[in-house]
Design a protein around this motif. Structure first.
Motif, PDB file in Angstrom:
ATOM      1  N   GLU A  95       0.856  -1.175   0.000  1.00  0.00           N
ATOM      2  CA  GLU A  95       0.000   0.000   0.000  1.00  0.00           C
ATOM      3  C   GLU A  95       0.897   1.232   0.000  1.00  0.00           C
ATOM      4  O   GLU A  95       1.926   1.259   0.683  1.00  0.00           O
ATOM      5  N   ALA A  96       0.515   2.259  -0.731  1.00  0.00           N
ATOM      6  CA  ALA A  96       1.299   3.486  -0.788  1.00  0.00           C
ATOM      7  C   ALA A  96       0.369   4.685  -0.604  1.00  0.00           C
ATOM      8  O   ALA A  96      -0.679   4.760  -1.235  1.00  0.00           O
ATOM      9  N   VAL A  97       0.765   5.590   0.279  1.00  0.00           N
ATOM     10  CA  VAL A  97      -0.024   6.783   0.566  1.00  0.00           C
ATOM     11  C   VAL A  97       0.723   8.006   0.044  1.00  0.00           C
ATOM     12  O   VAL A  97       1.918   8.172   0.313  1.00  0.00           O
ATOM     13  N   GLU A  98       0.024   8.861  -0.708  1.00  0.00           N
ATOM     14  CA  GLU A  98       0.645  10.078  -1.250  1.00  0.00           C
ATOM     15  C   GLU A  98      -0.405  11.178  -1.336  1.00  0.00           C
ATOM     16  O   GLU A  98      -1.489  10.970  -1.883  1.00  0.00           O
ATOM     17  N   ILE A  99      -0.070  12.373  -0.829  1.00  0.00           N
ATOM     18  CA  ILE A  99      -1.018  13.480  -0.791  1.00  0.00           C
ATOM     19  C   ILE A  99      -0.909  14.413  -1.989  1.00  0.00           C
ATOM     20  O   ILE A  99      -1.880  15.046  -2.393  1.00  0.00           O
ATOM     21  N   ASN A 100       0.267  14.512  -2.604  1.00  0.00           N
ATOM     22  CA  ASN A 100       0.480  15.467  -3.690  1.00  0.00           C
ATOM     23  C   ASN A 100      -0.131  14.954  -4.997  1.00  0.00           C
ATOM     24  O   ASN A 100       0.185  13.845  -5.447  1.00  0.00           O
ATOM     25  N   PRO A 101      -1.001  15.730  -5.636  1.00  0.00           N
ATOM     26  CA  PRO A 101      -1.698  15.261  -6.858  1.00  0.00           C
ATOM     27  C   PRO A 101      -0.762  14.862  -7.988  1.00  0.00           C
ATOM     28  O   PRO A 101      -0.996  13.868  -8.675  1.00  0.00           O
ATOM     29  N   GLU A 102       0.296  15.639  -8.219  1.00  0.00           N
ATOM     30  CA  GLU A 102       1.216  15.313  -9.309  1.00  0.00           C
ATOM     31  C   GLU A 102       2.004  14.043  -8.994  1.00  0.00           C
ATOM     32  O   GLU A 102       2.232  13.202  -9.869  1.00  0.00           O
ATOM     33  N   ALA A 103       2.420  13.900  -7.738  1.00  0.00           N
ATOM     34  CA  ALA A 103       3.125  12.684  -7.339  1.00  0.00           C
ATOM     35  C   ALA A 103       2.199  11.481  -7.422  1.00  0.00           C
ATOM     36  O   ALA A 103       2.617  10.383  -7.814  1.00  0.00           O
ATOM     37  N   GLN A 104       0.948  11.670  -7.053  1.00  0.00           N
ATOM     38  CA  GLN A 104      -0.029  10.581  -7.168  1.00  0.00           C
ATOM     39  C   GLN A 104      -0.099  10.070  -8.604  1.00  0.00           C
ATOM     40  O   GLN A 104      -0.079   8.857  -8.856  1.00  0.00           O
ATOM     41  N   GLN A 105      -0.189  10.991  -9.548  1.00  0.00           N
ATOM     42  CA  GLN A 105      -0.269  10.628 -10.960  1.00  0.00           C
ATOM     43  C   GLN A 105       0.986   9.886 -11.404  1.00  0.00           C
ATOM     44  O   GLN A 105       0.915   8.889 -12.135  1.00  0.00           O
ATOM     45  N   GLN A 106       2.139  10.359 -10.924  1.00  0.00           N
ATOM     46  CA  GLN A 106       3.409   9.743 -11.303  1.00  0.00           C
ATOM     47  C   GLN A 106       3.532   8.336 -10.726  1.00  0.00           C
ATOM     48  O   GLN A 106       3.912   7.390 -11.431  1.00  0.00           O
ATOM     49  N   ALA A 107       3.221   8.195  -9.447  1.00  0.00           N
ATOM     50  CA  ALA A 107       3.315   6.883  -8.809  1.00  0.00           C
ATOM     51  C   ALA A 107       2.353   5.891  -9.459  1.00  0.00           C
ATOM     52  O   ALA A 107       2.714   4.731  -9.704  1.00  0.00           O
ATOM     53  N   LYS A 108       1.146   6.339  -9.739  1.00  0.00           N
ATOM     54  CA  LYS A 108       0.166   5.470 -10.381  1.00  0.00           C
ATOM     55  C   LYS A 108       0.678   4.980 -11.729  1.00  0.00           C
ATOM     56  O   LYS A 108       0.546   3.799 -12.078  1.00  0.00           O
ATOM     57  N   GLN A 109       1.286   5.890 -12.485  1.00  0.00           N
ATOM     58  CA  GLN A 109       1.868   5.541 -13.781  1.00  0.00           C
ATOM     59  C   GLN A 109       2.990   4.521 -13.627  1.00  0.00           C
ATOM     60  O   GLN A 109       3.062   3.531 -14.370  1.00  0.00           O
ATOM     61  N   ASN A 110       3.866   4.761 -12.667  1.00  0.00           N
ATOM     62  CA  ASN A 110       5.000   3.861 -12.463  1.00  0.00           C
ATOM     63  C   ASN A 110       4.565   2.489 -11.960  1.00  0.00           C
ATOM     64  O   ASN A 110       5.144   1.464 -12.351  1.00  0.00           O
ATOM     65  N   PHE A 111       3.561   2.465 -11.102  1.00  0.00           N
ATOM     66  CA  PHE A 111       3.053   1.185 -10.610  1.00  0.00           C
ATOM     67  C   PHE A 111       2.454   0.371 -11.761  1.00  0.00           C
ATOM     68  O   PHE A 111       2.722  -0.825 -11.900  1.00  0.00           O
ATOM     69  N   ALA A 112       1.642   1.025 -12.567  1.00  0.00           N
ATOM     70  CA  ALA A 112       0.950   0.328 -13.650  1.00  0.00           C
ATOM     71  C   ALA A 112       1.915  -0.241 -14.681  1.00  0.00           C
ATOM     72  O   ALA A 112       1.646  -1.288 -15.291  1.00  0.00           O
ATOM     73  N   ALA A 113       3.056   0.425 -14.881  1.00  0.00           N
ATOM     74  CA  ALA A 113       4.034  -0.015 -15.882  1.00  0.00           C
ATOM     75  C   ALA A 113       4.992  -1.074 -15.353  1.00  0.00           C
ATOM     76  O   ALA A 113       5.778  -1.631 -16.115  1.00  0.00           O
ATOM     77  N   SER A 114       4.936  -1.368 -14.066  1.00  0.00           N
ATOM     78  CA  SER A 114       5.880  -2.302 -13.447  1.00  0.00           C
ATOM     79  C   SER A 114       5.398  -3.746 -13.551  1.00  0.00           C
ATOM     80  O   SER A 114       4.216  -3.994 -13.812  1.00  0.00           O
ATOM     81  N   PRO A 115       6.284  -4.712 -13.308  1.00  0.00           N
ATOM     82  CA  PRO A 115       5.874  -6.118 -13.339  1.00  0.00           C
ATOM     83  C   PRO A 115       5.008  -6.530 -12.153  1.00  0.00           C
ATOM     84  O   PRO A 115       4.498  -7.637 -12.120  1.00  0.00           O
ATOM     85  N   TRP A 116       4.849  -5.641 -11.162  1.00  0.00           N
ATOM     86  CA  TRP A 116       4.143  -5.991  -9.925  1.00  0.00           C
ATOM     87  C   TRP A 116       2.884  -5.161  -9.722  1.00  0.00           C
ATOM     88  O   TRP A 116       2.436  -4.931  -8.600  1.00  0.00           O
ATOM     89  N   ALA A 117       2.293  -4.709 -10.811  1.00  0.00           N
ATOM     90  CA  ALA A 117       1.143  -3.799 -10.755  1.00  0.00           C
ATOM     91  C   ALA A 117       0.008  -4.345  -9.896  1.00  0.00           C
ATOM     92  O   ALA A 117      -0.672  -3.585  -9.194  1.00  0.00           O
ATOM     93  N   GLU A 118      -0.207  -5.649  -9.930  1.00  0.00           N
ATOM     94  CA  GLU A 118      -1.327  -6.229  -9.190  1.00  0.00           C
ATOM     95  C   GLU A 118      -1.110  -6.210  -7.675  1.00  0.00           C
ATOM     96  O   GLU A 118      -2.061  -6.365  -6.898  1.00  0.00           O
ATOM     97  N   ARG A 119       0.129  -6.000  -7.237  1.00  0.00           N
ATOM     98  CA  ARG A 119       0.421  -5.976  -5.790  1.00  0.00           C
ATOM     99  C   ARG A 119       0.629  -4.566  -5.253  1.00  0.00           C
ATOM    100  O   ARG A 119       0.842  -4.381  -4.054  1.00  0.00           O
ATOM    101  N   LEU A 120       0.611  -3.577  -6.123  1.00  0.00           N
ATOM    102  CA  LEU A 120       0.879  -2.195  -5.734  1.00  0.00           C
ATOM    103  C   LEU A 120      -0.422  -1.395  -5.745  1.00  0.00           C
ATOM    104  O   LEU A 120      -1.118  -1.345  -6.758  1.00  0.00           O
ATOM    105  N   HIS A 121      -0.725  -0.750  -4.629  1.00  0.00           N
ATOM    106  CA  HIS A 121      -1.999  -0.061  -4.483  1.00  0.00           C
ATOM    107  C   HIS A 121      -1.766   1.349  -3.932  1.00  0.00           C
ATOM    108  O   HIS A 121      -1.265   1.511  -2.818  1.00  0.00           O
ATOM    109  N   LEU A 122      -2.128   2.343  -4.712  1.00  0.00           N
ATOM    110  CA  LEU A 122      -1.921   3.734  -4.327  1.00  0.00           C
ATOM    111  C   LEU A 122      -3.183   4.315  -3.689  1.00  0.00           C
ATOM    112  O   LEU A 122      -4.281   4.177  -4.221  1.00  0.00           O
TER     113      LEU A 122
END
Length: 238
Positions: free
Chosen positions: A64-91
């Motif tokens: 689980e990952a917690v992030e308050i900044n909107p731009e960082a949220q968008q970036q983390a979501k993008q990076n999670f989705a592109a990774s091999p572990w997308a199904e285990r990463l939750h923003l």
């Protein structure tokens, strides 16, 4: 000008939208924390998602990952989705304070590279300030959340500058969290300590351990054997 991304062996971190970019001490932190046996991990203040991605590579945990900044949220979501572990990463695009109101499991590992400068002057860049200075996320919030949501045998890991690390240790101990280990990160052999990686547990340690970790040799160019060994699974250069 820094690259808009940082390429690791198994994943890429896009970072053009985030104030705080991938840096060496954060990479040391992500590679150092013990996560092999963890089933549930929380990353507080995810930023680009770097730490979540690094521990995902070395574990089978739900992260689980917690992030308050909107731009960082968008970036983390993008990076999670592109990774091999997308199904285990939750923003979770909320503050830690809001996240704490939700019903959550106990976490085996909580890790954070939080906003840390308590008293230094702030920059004109509001996003940079949020990423580097306590304000939106307070040390007290981390302590309170950890007391409630860390499993009995779990570990809290923090990456902080030396002065802030001392402050946090006193705050944590007053709330029943105890510093068991400290890794002191130095830029090079003979150089000053720039960061502490701290490990906290609910158990009072017989004698807290302190170790030194050097990124480069005395020539300030050559990476140390310990650094290469730690980052070998991540850095393309190794």
């Amino acid at each position: 000008m820094r690259n808009s991304y940082f390429q690791f062996k198994q994943f890429r971190v896009e970072q053009d939208k985030c104030a705080m970019k991938v840096c060496t001490d954060s990479c040391v932190f992500g590679a150092f924390v013990e996560v092999a046996e963890a089933k549930c991990i929380l990353d507080i203040g995810a930023g680009t998602g770097l730490l979540s991605l690094m521990v995902a590579q070395r574990s089978n945990a739900r992260i689980e990952a917690v992030e308050i900044n909107p731009e960082a949220q968008q970036q983390a979501k993008q990076n999670f989705a592109a990774s091999p572990w997308a199904e285990r990463l939750h923003l979770h695009p909320v503050s830690l304070q809001e996240f704490s109101k939700e019903e959550q499991p106990k976490y085996d590992v909580i890790l954070s590279n939080p906003p840390f400068f308590l008293s230094s002057l702030k920059s004109p860049d509001a996003a940079h300030n949020t990423a580097r200075h306590t304000g939106e996320l307070l040390f007290e919030d981390i302590v309170i959340f950890t007391r409630e949501r860390l499993s009995e045998s779990g570990n809290l890991y923090l990456l902080l500058p030396p002065a802030e690390a001392v402050y946090f240790a006193k705050l944590a101990q007053a709330s029943g969290l105890y510093l068991s280990d400290t890794l002191q990160i130095h830029t090079y052999h003979g150089g000053k300590c720039i960061r502490h990686i701290q490990t906290y547990t609910f158990k009072v340690p017989a004698s807290p351990t302190i170790q030194d970790f050097f990124i480069r040799e005395e020539d300030k160019v050559t990476y140390t054997h310990d650094f290469v060994k730690l980052l070998r699974e991540y850095y393309l250069a190794f």
